[in-house]
Design a protein around this motif. Sequence first.
Motif, PDB file in Angstrom:
ATOM      1  N   SER A 281       0.694  -1.111  -0.145  1.00  0.00           N
ATOM      2  CA  SER A 281      -0.567  -0.095  -0.167  1.00  0.00           C
ATOM      3  C   SER A 281       0.244   0.384  -0.069  1.00  0.00           C
ATOM      4  N   ALA A 282       0.081   2.556  -0.294  1.00  0.00           N
ATOM      5  CA  ALA A 282       1.051   3.380  -0.358  1.00  0.00           C
ATOM      6  C   ALA A 282       0.508   4.768  -0.643  1.00  0.00           C
ATOM      7  N   VAL A 283       0.398   5.890   0.552  1.00  0.00           N
ATOM      8  CA  VAL A 283      -0.045   6.858   0.476  1.00  0.00           C
ATOM      9  C   VAL A 283      -0.097   7.644  -1.376  1.00  0.00           C
ATOM     10  N   PRO A 284      -0.772   7.848  -2.121  1.00  0.00           N
ATOM     11  CA  PRO A 284      -0.413   9.259  -3.845  1.00  0.00           C
ATOM     12  C   PRO A 284      -0.253  10.068  -2.801  1.00  0.00           C
ATOM     13  N   ARG A 285       0.659  10.903  -3.855  1.00  0.00           N
ATOM     14  CA  ARG A 285       0.895  12.255  -3.766  1.00  0.00           C
ATOM     15  C   ARG A 285      -0.175  13.314  -3.589  1.00  0.00           C
ATOM     16  N   GLN A 286      -0.282  14.104  -2.477  1.00  0.00           N
ATOM     17  CA  GLN A 286      -2.009  14.567  -2.023  1.00  0.00           C
ATOM     18  C   GLN A 286      -1.725  15.708  -3.054  1.00  0.00           C
ATOM     19  N   ARG A 287      -2.646  16.168  -4.030  1.00  0.00           N
ATOM     20  CA  ARG A 287      -2.924  17.470  -4.810  1.00  0.00           C
ATOM     21  C   ARG A 287      -4.035  18.086  -3.277  1.00  0.00           C
ATOM     22  N   ILE A 288      -2.778  19.306  -3.708  1.00  0.00           N
ATOM     23  CA  ILE A 288      -3.645  20.374  -2.299  1.00  0.00           C
ATOM     24  C   ILE A 288      -3.837  21.848  -3.389  1.00  0.00           C
ATOM     25  N   GLY A 289      -5.250  22.121  -2.936  1.00  0.00           N
ATOM     26  CA  GLY A 289      -5.608  23.196  -3.683  1.00  0.00           C
ATOM     27  C   GLY A 289      -6.096  24.424  -3.390  1.00  0.00           C
ATOM     28  N   SER A 290      -6.027  24.275  -1.519  1.00  0.00           N
ATOM     29  CA  SER A 290      -6.913  25.553  -0.267  1.00  0.00           C
ATOM     30  C   SER A 290      -5.998  24.922   0.815  1.00  0.00           C
ATOM     31  N   LEU A 291      -6.591  26.649   1.327  1.00  0.00           N
ATOM     32  CA  LEU A 291      -6.026  26.416   2.730  1.00  0.00           C
ATOM     33  C   LEU A 291      -6.120  25.207   3.739  1.00  0.00           C
ATOM     34  N   GLY A 292      -7.822  24.900   3.413  1.00  0.00           N
ATOM     35  CA  GLY A 292      -8.393  24.207   4.049  1.00  0.00           C
ATOM     36  C   GLY A 292      -7.628  22.506   3.939  1.00  0.00           C
ATOM     37  N   GLU A 293      -7.742  23.110   3.397  1.00  0.00           N
ATOM     38  CA  GLU A 293      -6.845  20.765   2.710  1.00  0.00           C
ATOM     39  C   GLU A 293      -5.010  20.694   3.028  1.00  0.00           C
ATOM     40  N   ALA A 294      -4.851  22.003   3.104  1.00  0.00           N
ATOM     41  CA  ALA A 294      -3.125  22.271   4.134  1.00  0.00           C
ATOM     42  C   ALA A 294      -3.376  21.952   5.119  1.00  0.00           C
ATOM     43  N   LEU A 295      -4.281  22.302   5.415  1.00  0.00           N
ATOM     44  CA  LEU A 295      -4.735  22.129   7.357  1.00  0.00           C
ATOM     45  C   LEU A 295      -4.847  20.765   7.770  1.00  0.00           C
ATOM     46  N   THR A 296      -5.047  19.930   6.963  1.00  0.00           N
ATOM     47  CA  THR A 296      -5.763  18.966   6.947  1.00  0.00           C
ATOM     48  C   THR A 296      -5.212  17.594   6.601  1.00  0.00           C
ATOM     49  N   VAL A 297      -4.819  17.827   5.105  1.00  0.00           N
ATOM     50  CA  VAL A 297      -3.942  16.652   4.672  1.00  0.00           C
ATOM     51  C   VAL A 297      -2.725  16.532   4.715  1.00  0.00           C
ATOM     52  N   PRO A 298      -1.497  17.036   4.934  1.00  0.00           N
ATOM     53  CA  PRO A 298      -0.620  16.874   5.695  1.00  0.00           C
ATOM     54  C   PRO A 298      -0.766  16.064   6.768  1.00  0.00           C
ATOM     55  N   PHE A 299      -1.193  15.753   7.295  1.00  0.00           N
ATOM     56  CA  PHE A 299      -1.061  15.061   8.617  1.00  0.00           C
ATOM     57  C   PHE A 299      -1.605  13.828   8.523  1.00  0.00           C
ATOM     58  N   ILE A 300      -1.500  12.977   7.313  1.00  0.00           N
ATOM     59  CA  ILE A 300      -1.775  11.612   6.904  1.00  0.00           C
ATOM     60  C   ILE A 300      -0.251  11.292   7.217  1.00  0.00           C
ATOM     61  N   ASN A 301       0.541  11.514   5.959  1.00  0.00           N
ATOM     62  CA  ASN A 301       2.350  11.374   6.096  1.00  0.00           C
ATOM     63  C   ASN A 301       2.538  11.974   7.669  1.00  0.00           C
ATOM     64  N   PHE A 302       2.708  12.908   8.092  1.00  0.00           N
ATOM     65  CA  PHE A 302       3.359  13.352   9.065  1.00  0.00           C
ATOM     66  C   PHE A 302       2.813  12.156  10.415  1.00  0.00           C
ATOM     67  N   LEU A 303       2.287  11.689  10.369  1.00  0.00           N
ATOM     68  CA  LEU A 303       1.941  10.846  11.659  1.00  0.00           C
ATOM     69  C   LEU A 303       1.920   9.275  11.016  1.00  0.00           C
TER      70      LEU A 303
END
Length: 357
Positions: free
Chosen positions: A146-168
């Motif tokens: 399995s893998a976490v796909p490259r996350q495409r982020i297009g808004s501030l709201g996504e930037a405040l939530t989505v990057p936590f996946i890989n970080f955790l």
Amino acid sequence: MAPTHIALALALLPALLGLLNLIRLPVARGVPPAGTRVSILIPARNEAGNIGPCLEAALASTGCEVEVIVMDDGSTDGTAAIVAGYPGVRLLQAPPLPPGWTGKVHACARLAEAATGTHLLFLDADVRLAPRAAAAMAARGTPMVSAVPRQRIGSLGEALTVPFINFLLLCYLPFGGRTTTRWAALAAACGQLLLVERGAYERTGGHAAIRGVLHDGIALARCFRQSGADTEIVAGAPLASCRMYRGFGEAWDGFLKNAREGMATPIGLPVWTLLLAGGHLWPWLLLPAPGAAAAIFLGFAVRAAVAWRGREPWWTVPLHPLTVLVALALQWTALARGALGYPAGWKGRAYPGTRPA
């Protein structure tokens, strides 16, 4: 021990784990054995805005034989009509949802029954595969990859939530979900992009063994390890990309549905709050102490390293403390909602009986 020393230790832990996991994170490559056939299985519920590009990428797969099957799960937005316009794609209609099942897990189970491949690649409709992704994952020779796909982020709201996946995953999970250990509690997988060998999948009971969960990736990985099968996490950025959500509201609701099966437990969440807030938020309150500044630097450094490896936008890195704060707020909200009896749910379905992964 001085408060700044405690904060520095709490910041040093994810920095060291992150460094080790980033160094050891493998890249899937190679040629799968002759006779490999990958069934690309896509559960879809109201995915009219995503399904077309997803199918185009899947059909462009090279390096091994593939079949593409879509399970339309009660869509009301024209998803099925779009799928029907793609030659070579099998379109199935999901039967009524049985009691005790969650929607995506049920659709995946039915897709697996219909598949003819030696390997099953479960794919979310918002994921865009790279041409050799299916072949490269199958070439690993591991029962689950399995893998976490490259996350495409297009808004501030996504930037405040989505990057936590890989970080955790990379900074707080020992071994980063890799085959280094078979301990089920340390298993990890991303339900967006998950390949299994058919034989291993059937021996574990497949999705039927996790019928009541929403966090399907982690639950299935734990089932594999409990049955003695290896599970592997590989670098996702070369394999696929994904835009999970559009805006803060969608992201909040999406992460909220999985929180109760992850961090948001009465015992686990206080510990996670200590680790995350202590290492990434508390140091800001201890400034200008030198130890606090060092802790803050470590937090940004490891977040930047994760962003680099995951090919996440650089402008999300300075938001790191806010991302941690939002993640904790989300988890505590999920815990409170569960205590008050609010059911988990997604895409118009409520699941009062969902169980921990």
